[in-house]
Structure formats: structure tokens, C-alpha cells
Enzyme design. Structure first.
Site, mmCIF file in Angstrom:
data_model
loop_
_atom_site.group_PDB
_atom_site.id
_atom_site.type_symbol
_atom_site.label_atom_id
_atom_site.label_comp_id
_atom_site.label_asym_id
_atom_site.label_seq_id
_atom_site.Cartn_x
_atom_site.Cartn_y
_atom_site.Cartn_z
ATOM 1 C CD GLU A 16 36.257 26.609 -48.172
ATOM 2 O OE1 GLU A 16 36.530 27.322 -47.198
ATOM 3 O OE2 GLU A 16 35.579 25.565 -48.079
ATOM 4 C CE LYS A 64 34.063 30.680 -50.869
ATOM 5 N NZ LYS A 64 32.913 29.775 -50.809
ATOM 6 C CG ASN A 181 29.892 23.669 -47.025
ATOM 7 O OD1 ASN A 181 29.322 24.335 -46.166
ATOM 8 N ND2 ASN A 181 29.359 22.585 -47.548
ATOM 9 N NE ARG A 264 27.882 25.614 -49.959
ATOM 10 C CZ ARG A 264 28.765 26.590 -49.976
ATOM 11 N NH1 ARG A 264 28.366 27.835 -50.140
ATOM 12 N NH2 ARG A 264 30.041 26.343 -49.831
#
Length: 289
Positions: A16, A64, A181, A264
Site C-alpha cells: 500500500e 502504489k 485493502n 476485494r
């Protein structure tokens, strides 16, 4: 703080914004100012690229995306762009040292007198003029860890689609860059929000954005992504990757389910995060599995 050789040790950190920022720092400290002796590209579109004799000018990131900026002997500027997504990584090794991942995962290796920077499982690997970087990252929202961080703009972008679930909105890099996430699940737990809550149902978007930035920034300079305040093994997160375990606050079983546009997995505590649930019902405060 992170030192160049820390990347030799394999880390389980989720890629991340903080992980990519740390990676950029490590690669930069090891290679900035170094001349590339040889570049080994193992993706079809860059198979013929020759960066021998080029100099590493800077290692930077946006969300990212890792941006390794290079200069040719004629001082033309290029950027080697890579996206880490869920499983990408860069590692820096001393000259002659054995790489700690299988060769079939290698996408690029840059050899310099100081060491070898190796990219594993990289996505969207591209070599473009630095002036064209915006074509690759210009769509991103404010970077939680970048100089362009603008919480008001991030909040505005989140609010532009009020019917969207807050979990999906946080994962959309066009709203704010860097959240994946892990931080999505942790921020929603700390704010007491079900992942299925529509953006319009979030009372304090400003506070949510501020917390996300603060949590991620707190982990800069280390590979441990802790949101609980503890760096002890298995105590670093509240709900992420803890399905079936008891909630650290109330003891309710942590649940997991796939969610929304990105399909996800998300994690949440149905008691601490009341509201819409994946079974189509709602979980009021006090409900237990």
C-alpha cells in the site's frame, strides 16, 4: 529509519502507500547517483530496452506506483514506472548476493556498482520520458503521503458519488492514492462504519480522510503496518486478515466477504461496525454472530 539493506529481508507488508514509499526510499538510498552497468528486462514490451550507462537520478512514488527516474548520457530524462498492486516488490541486493525469490518472478534487474535492484511480480512496467509521467499517474487523486496531499480535495472526490459504498470509494485511487485493502478495513473499523455504508451515510468524511492519512503516515520508515499501536506479532491490526478471530474490542467474531466494484475481500466486526451487511440485512449495535 529504513536503510538500503533492509530490503534484503523478505517482508510480508501489504503493498500500500506506505510500503511503496518505504520501497522508494530504500531503492533511492542504494542507487541514486549510481550508473547502471546493465539492465535486464523480462517483459515483452521492454525486452530490447538498453539502459546501460544511464544514471539513477531519483526514486519516487505516487500512491502504489514506483517511479525510478533516470538520465541518459545525453541528459535525456526517462522514468521506469512500475505498479506493485497486491504482490509486487522491489529488493536491493549486494553485488553477487543470491536473490531470495524465484527467477521466474523477476521482471527487471538493474545492476550498478553499489548493488542490484530487482523488481519481482511488477505490473504495468513501462519506460517513458519523464515529461510523460502524467499519462501513467495523472489520474490519481491526492497522495496520502505525497507533497500534493489535499484532504479537502480527497473528501470532495469521495463525496462525488454518494451512492457508492464507502469501502469501494476508499479503494478508488482516483479519489485518494495509496489506500489498499488493509488500511481500508482498519479505517472503517476505527470509525465504526460498515464497509457497505453508502458514502452519503458517512457523517464525517473529513475525519475519515484525516484518520486514513494519519494511520498510513505513522508507519513510514518501517515495514510493520500497525494500526493498533502494538508491533507484537498477531497484534498489529484490528480486523484485517483476522476473519474468525474475536474482535479486540467486543469479542464478536470478525467476518470477511467480497465487496463491490473491485471484488476485494473485506473484514469487519458486525457489532463495532453496525449497518448494511452482505446478506442484505443490517447489523444493529449489539448484534453478534
Amino acid at each position: 529509519m529504513v536503510t538500503p539493506m533492509q530490503l534484503i529481508v523478505e517482508s510480508r507488508a501489504v503493498p500500500e502507500g506506505d510500503t511503496v514509499w518505504n520501497t522508494a526510499q530504500v531503492v533511492g538510498r542504494a542507487l541514486t547517483g549510481q550508473q547502471i552497468q546493465r539492465g535486464d528486462f523480462r517483459v515483452p514490451r521492454l525486452a530490447g530496452a538498453n539502459v546501460s550507462g544511464w544514471t539513477v537520478v531519483e526514486s519516487a512514488c505516487r500512491g502504489k506506483h514506483l517511479l525510478l527516474r533516470l538520465a541518459t548520457p545525453a541528459d535525456e530524462r526517462y522514468t521506469l514506472h512500475s505498479h506493485l498492486r497486491m504482490d509486487g516488490a522491489w529488493r536491493v541486493y549486494a553485488p553477487g548476493e543470491r536473490w531470495r525469490r524465484p527467477a521466474h518472478q523477476v521482471r527487471v534487474a538493474l545492476y550498478t556498482p553499489a548493488g542490484v535492484a530487482v523488481g519481482f511480480h511488477l505490473h504495468e512496467l513501462a519506460l517513458v520520458p519523464t515529461a510523460d509521467e502524467h499519462r501513467l499517474v495523472g489520474h490519481l487523486g491526492p497522495d496520502l503521503l505525497g507533497p500534493d496531499w489535499d484532504p479537502a480535495e480527497a473528501t470532495r472526490r469521495l463525496a462525488s458519488r454518494p451512492d457508492r459504498t464507502i469501502a469501494d470509494a476508499l479503494l478508488d485511487q482516483r479519489n485518494l492514492a495509496g489506500i489498499g485493502n488493509l488500511y481500508k478495513a482498519e479505517v472503517l473499523f476505527l470509525r465504526g462504519l460498515s464497509p457497505w455504508t453508502p458514502v452519503a451515510g458517512v457523517d464525517d468524511l473529513d475525519g475519515l480522510v484525516e484518520l486514513a492519512q494519519r494511520l498510513m503516515a505513522s508507519n513510514l520508515g518501517r515495514w510493520d503496518q500497525a494500526t493498533t499501536g502494538s508491533l507484537r506479532p498477531r497484534e498489529k491490526q484490528w480486523v484485517f486478515d483476522r476473519a474468525g478471530a474475536p474482535c479486540r474490542r467486543c469479542g464478536t467474531t470478525i467476518r470477511r466477504a467480497n465487496l463491490g466494484d473491485y471484488d476485494r475481500i473485506t473484514y469487519w466486526c458486525p457489532r463495532c461496525q453496525p449497518g448494511p451487511a452482505p446478506d442484505g440485512g443490517t447489523r444493529p449495535t449489539g448484534a453478534r454472530d
